[in-house]
Design an enzyme around this catalytic site. Structure first.
Site, PDB file in Angstrom:
ATOM      1  N   GLY A  73       4.237   7.149  -1.252  1.00 36.26           N
ATOM      2  CA  GLY A  73       5.585   6.647  -1.513  1.00 36.26           C
ATOM      3  C   GLY A  73       6.646   7.059  -0.504  1.00 36.26           C
ATOM      4  O   GLY A  73       7.830   6.808  -0.722  1.00 36.26           O
ATOM      5  N   GLY A  74       6.228   7.645   0.615  1.00 37.93           N
ATOM      6  CA  GLY A  74       7.215   8.060   1.624  1.00 37.93           C
ATOM      7  C   GLY A  74       8.055   6.883   2.094  1.00 37.93           C
ATOM      8  O   GLY A  74       9.290   6.961   2.154  1.00 37.93           O
ATOM      9  N   LYS A  75       7.378   5.777   2.392  1.00 38.51           N
ATOM     10  CA  LYS A  75       8.119   4.627   2.943  1.00 38.51           C
ATOM     11  C   LYS A  75       8.841   3.865   1.832  1.00 38.51           C
ATOM     12  O   LYS A  75       9.917   3.321   2.047  1.00 38.51           O
ATOM     13  CB  LYS A  75       7.176   3.734   3.761  1.00 38.51           C
ATOM     14  CG  LYS A  75       6.574   4.531   4.917  1.00 38.51           C
ATOM     15  CD  LYS A  75       5.741   3.723   5.843  1.00 38.51           C
ATOM     16  CE  LYS A  75       5.049   4.615   6.864  1.00 38.51           C
ATOM     17  NZ  LYS A  75       3.861   5.322   6.318  1.00 38.51           N
ATOM     18  N   CYS A 113       0.903  -1.170   0.000  1.00 36.70           N
ATOM     19  CA  CYS A 113       0.000   0.000   0.000  1.00 36.70           C
ATOM     20  C   CYS A 113       0.927   1.202   0.000  1.00 36.70           C
ATOM     21  O   CYS A 113       1.183   1.809   1.040  1.00 36.70           O
ATOM     22  CB  CYS A 113      -0.888  -0.024   1.228  1.00 36.70           C
ATOM     23  SG  CYS A 113      -2.096  -1.353   1.198  1.00 36.70           S
ATOM     24  N   CYS A 161      -1.128   3.700  11.111  1.00 39.44           N
ATOM     25  CA  CYS A 161      -1.010   4.952  11.868  1.00 39.44           C
ATOM     26  C   CYS A 161      -2.280   5.114  12.696  1.00 39.44           C
ATOM     27  O   CYS A 161      -2.850   6.187  12.786  1.00 39.44           O
ATOM     28  CB  CYS A 161      -0.738   6.149  10.966  1.00 39.44           C
ATOM     29  SG  CYS A 161      -1.936   6.397   9.659  1.00 39.44           S
ATOM     30  N   ASP A 201      -0.540   0.172  -5.230  1.00 40.98           N
ATOM     31  CA  ASP A 201      -1.601   0.884  -4.527  1.00 40.98           C
ATOM     32  C   ASP A 201      -2.790   0.887  -5.471  1.00 40.98           C
ATOM     33  O   ASP A 201      -2.617   0.862  -6.681  1.00 40.98           O
ATOM     34  CB  ASP A 201      -1.180   2.332  -4.225  1.00 40.98           C
ATOM     35  CG  ASP A 201      -2.008   2.942  -3.098  1.00 40.98           C
ATOM     36  OD1 ASP A 201      -1.475   3.107  -1.983  1.00 40.98           O
ATOM     37  OD2 ASP A 201      -3.192   3.256  -3.339  1.00 40.98           O
ATOM     38  N   ALA A 227       1.296   4.299  -1.865  1.00 44.03           N
ATOM     39  CA  ALA A 227       1.151   5.721  -2.176  1.00 44.03           C
ATOM     40  C   ALA A 227       0.980   6.555  -0.905  1.00 44.03           C
ATOM     41  O   ALA A 227       0.333   6.079   0.030  1.00 44.03           O
ATOM     42  CB  ALA A 227      -0.053   5.921  -3.083  1.00 44.03           C
ATOM     43  N   ASP A 264       1.714  -1.272   4.820  1.00 47.46           N
ATOM     44  CA  ASP A 264       1.381  -0.029   5.529  1.00 47.46           C
ATOM     45  C   ASP A 264      -0.120   0.154   5.305  1.00 47.46           C
ATOM     46  O   ASP A 264      -0.551   0.837   4.382  1.00 47.46           O
ATOM     47  CB  ASP A 264       2.195   1.126   4.916  1.00 47.46           C
ATOM     48  CG  ASP A 264       2.039   2.417   5.696  1.00 47.46           C
ATOM     49  OD1 ASP A 264       1.552   2.373   6.830  1.00 47.46           O
ATOM     50  OD2 ASP A 264       2.411   3.478   5.145  1.00 47.46           O
TER      51      ASP A 264
HETATM   52  C1  LIG Z   1      -1.313   4.493   4.991  1.00 49.19           C
HETATM   53  S1  LIG Z   1      -1.495   4.808   3.307  1.00 49.19           S
HETATM   54  C2  LIG Z   1       0.079   4.372   2.675  1.00 49.19           C
HETATM   55  C3  LIG Z   1       1.158   5.404   2.879  1.00 49.19           C
HETATM   56  C4  LIG Z   1       2.443   5.037   2.173  1.00 49.19           C
HETATM   57  N1  LIG Z   1       2.920   3.729   2.540  1.00 49.19           N
HETATM   58  C5  LIG Z   1       3.541   6.051   2.437  1.00 49.19           C
HETATM   59  O1  LIG Z   1       4.356   5.852   3.326  1.00 49.19           O
HETATM   60  O2  LIG Z   1       3.576   7.072   1.747  1.00 49.19           O
HETATM   61  C6  LIG Z   1      -2.475   3.477   2.804  1.00 49.19           C
HETATM   62  C7  LIG Z   1      -2.594   3.331   1.319  1.00 49.19           C
HETATM   63  O3  LIG Z   1      -3.316   2.124   1.069  1.00 49.19           O
HETATM   64  C8  LIG Z   1      -3.984   2.265  -0.154  1.00 49.19           C
HETATM   65  N2  LIG Z   1      -4.969   1.164  -0.210  1.00 49.19           N
HETATM   66  C9  LIG Z   1      -6.093   1.006   0.510  1.00 49.19           C
HETATM   67  N3  LIG Z   1      -6.686  -0.148   0.213  1.00 49.19           N
HETATM   68  C10 LIG Z   1      -5.916  -0.747  -0.730  1.00 49.19           C
HETATM   69  C11 LIG Z   1      -6.000  -1.979  -1.440  1.00 49.19           C
HETATM   70  N4  LIG Z   1      -7.013  -2.810  -1.260  1.00 49.19           N
HETATM   71  N5  LIG Z   1      -5.027  -2.253  -2.333  1.00 49.19           N
HETATM   72  C12 LIG Z   1      -3.998  -1.407  -2.547  1.00 49.19           C
HETATM   73  N6  LIG Z   1      -3.872  -0.228  -1.892  1.00 49.19           N
HETATM   74  C13 LIG Z   1      -4.817   0.095  -0.988  1.00 49.19           C
HETATM   75  C14 LIG Z   1      -4.534   3.672  -0.102  1.00 49.19           C
HETATM   76  O4  LIG Z   1      -4.803   4.164  -1.401  1.00 49.19           O
HETATM   77  C15 LIG Z   1      -3.374   4.418   0.583  1.00 49.19           C
HETATM   78  O5  LIG Z   1      -2.551   5.016  -0.375  1.00 49.19           O
END
Ligand SMILES: C[S@@+](CC[C@H](N)C(=O)[O-])C[C@H]1O[C@@H](n2cnc3c(N)ncnc32)[C@H](O)[C@@H]1O
Length: 484
Positions: free
Chosen positions: A283-285, A279, A410, A302, A281, A357
């Protein structure tokens, strides 16, 4: 790149608060907006959030359409009112002899009281500008009421202040849940969530050392220091324009919360490994993993294509893109690697390490996204926990024997964290917890309350970090090893 996110969209928890049918939800009209005073603009934005709109989707454009000298104040009025919304409401309600019929009048009262209680704006200016806003919004009939109530509040500020500050300022359901999950820490957490979060940088270790960058910042007369928990973190102790800091355009650093930075630390050595960031986007991690490691393959997926474009932007700015990095729009709850990876040899690949994440209630980052106070509903917790369980179960199949999965949220709610992982361990015979240790946490007693598990001496399942006033956000981590 393919897009199979329809399924994910169906499963995605729908967060809305006082959702109105579309035709009843008034959209912000830019031309009309430009003629409003600052308080009226804030009221319009807050009304949108009240009806379920995410602040991220409306505030940046509103700030862009506001004169430079007023941008900061508009941001402060909107963020501040949201941050203290429920505490302000507790003060306003007893002052009303009958319920208000227009949401914007209610919001104007919260905004007015916020200025009186929390800013240095002189009371007469706060009140007259708010009353003028009510008139500009064609709610003239309510201007007398708003004027009278705010004047009364300005006379009673001293008696209000103590009650206002003691209030938890959270929606009732969330406060109740925190009290249940963290009886000893709940009030402290609630107060920490009312403050603006500190700005933390993550040094790009490929480009230079943290100590050298600290010297550089000192030369620029910028007050900053090394973070306690993150090896790559720098805490900015004064406000600064991020894009004007040395090395921003060269990708020397990124802005990232200190606890979020621990993901890469906990992931371990990924050099030469096959890694899935499930997951990813914005993309920080992903970027942090690539700064610290040279994996053989890193797949970032994502289901949100728009958010995923920011992964590309980030990797490009930090010069971390390359043939070994693949960014794919997909639903992580159903995605099969062989269907999409470019390299045919990678058919049926299983990963050495998966970072999940997970989508969560984001209750640990409320101070950065204060609209969550209004947007999140109690029913979202269960729905989100179900999606997390689905993601865990599916991704576990993509992990090779001896591989590790780092589960991260988080959130500060146990249902998404300890309870989620305890349930996963119970139904997954070949999963075993890997202890997560932070030396700095053991040595530094001033940060012990970050980790309530240590204090309470409970069975430790993962690591819960709580939001800290001068430190990181609320995060949860659990590392799982596939044993068979
Ligand atoms: C906590 S954010 C991720 C932050 C990211 N790891 C970062 O550090 O920038 C959770 C992400 O999960 C994605 N997401 C939610 N459900 C999903 C799924 N079923 N499949 C893929 N991505 C999903 C959301 O679009 C969101 O971008």
């Amino acid at each position: 790149m393919s897009n199979d996110n329809n399924h994910a969209k169906r499963n995605r928890p729908h967060f809305s608060n006082h959702a109105l049918p579309n035709d009843a939800r008034r959209k912000i009209d830019n031309r009309h907006f430009a003629h409003l005073n600052l308080r009226a603009r804030a009221i319009e934005l807050l009304e949108q959030v009240y009806h379920g709109q995410s602040l991220n989707q409306i505030l940046p454009q509103a700030i862009e359409n506001t004169p430079a000298k007023d941008k900061g104040l508009l941001n402060e009025l909107v963020m501040g009112t949201l941050r203290h919304w429920f505490a302000l409401d507790t003060q306003i309600k007893p002052m009303l002899s009958k319920p208000l019929t227009d949401t914007r009048v209610h919001i104007a009262l919260l905004l007015g009281l916020y200025q009186l209680l929390q800013t240095r704006i002189p009371a007469h200016a706060a009140i007259s500008e708010t009353v003028e806003a009510i008139k500009q919004l064609k709610l003239d009939k309510a201007s007398g009421l708003v004027n009278a109530l705010l004047r009364r509040a300005s006379r009673e500020l001293d008696s209000m202040q103590a009650q206002f500050e003691a209030n938890h300022a959270l929606p009732a359901w969330l406060y109740k849940q925190l009290k249940k999950d963290w009886p000893q820490q709940a009030n402290h957490i609630a107060q920490n969530l009312r403050h603006a979060a500190p700005v933390t940088l993550r040094i790009n270790s490929r480009e230079g050392k943290r100590d050298d960058y600290l010297v550089e910042l000192k030369d620029w007369d910028i007050d900053a220091g090394a973070c306690k928990l993150s090896d790559d973190g720098i805490e900015l102790r004064q406000s600064a324009s991020i894009v004007e800091l040395p090395g921003y355009h060269q990708g020397w650093f990124s802005v990232q919360d200190e606890h979020a930075q621990l993901c890469a630390q906990f992931s371990g050595d990924l050099n030469g490994k096959r890694v899935l960031d499930a997951c990813a986007a914005p993309g920080g991690k992903t970027a942090h993993l690539l700064e610290k490691n040279k994996p053989a393959l890193l797949v970032a997926i994502d289901y949100d294509e728009k958010r995923l474009s920011r992964v590309h932007e980030n990797l490009e700015r930090l010069q971390l893109d390359g043939a070994h990095v693949q960014v794919i729009t997909a639903d992580a709850a159903t995605w099969q690697p062989d269907a999409q990876l470019d390299d045919a040899e990678l058919d049926h690949v299983q990963f050495d390490h998966i970072l999940l994440d997970a989508p969560c209630t984001a209750t640990g980052v409320i101070r950065r996204h204060p609209d969550i106070r209004l947007l999140r509903q109690q029913s979202d917790v269960q729905q989100t926990a179900q999606l997390q369980a689905q993601l865990l179960d599916h991704l576990w199949q993509q992990l090779k024997l001896g591989g590790t999965l780092l589960y991260v949220t988080c959130s500060i709610l146990k249902q998404e964290n300890h309870q989620q992982i305890a349930a996963f361990l119970k139904r997954t015979a070949n999963a075993q917890l890997v202890p997560l240790e932070l030396e700095a946490l053991q040595q530094n007693t001033s940060v012990l309350d970050l980790q309530p598990n240590i204090i309470e001496g409970q069975a430790v399942i993962g690591l819960q970090l709580l939001p800290q006033q001068q430190g990181g956000d609320g995060f949860y981590f659990a590392k799982l090893l596939k044993t068979a």
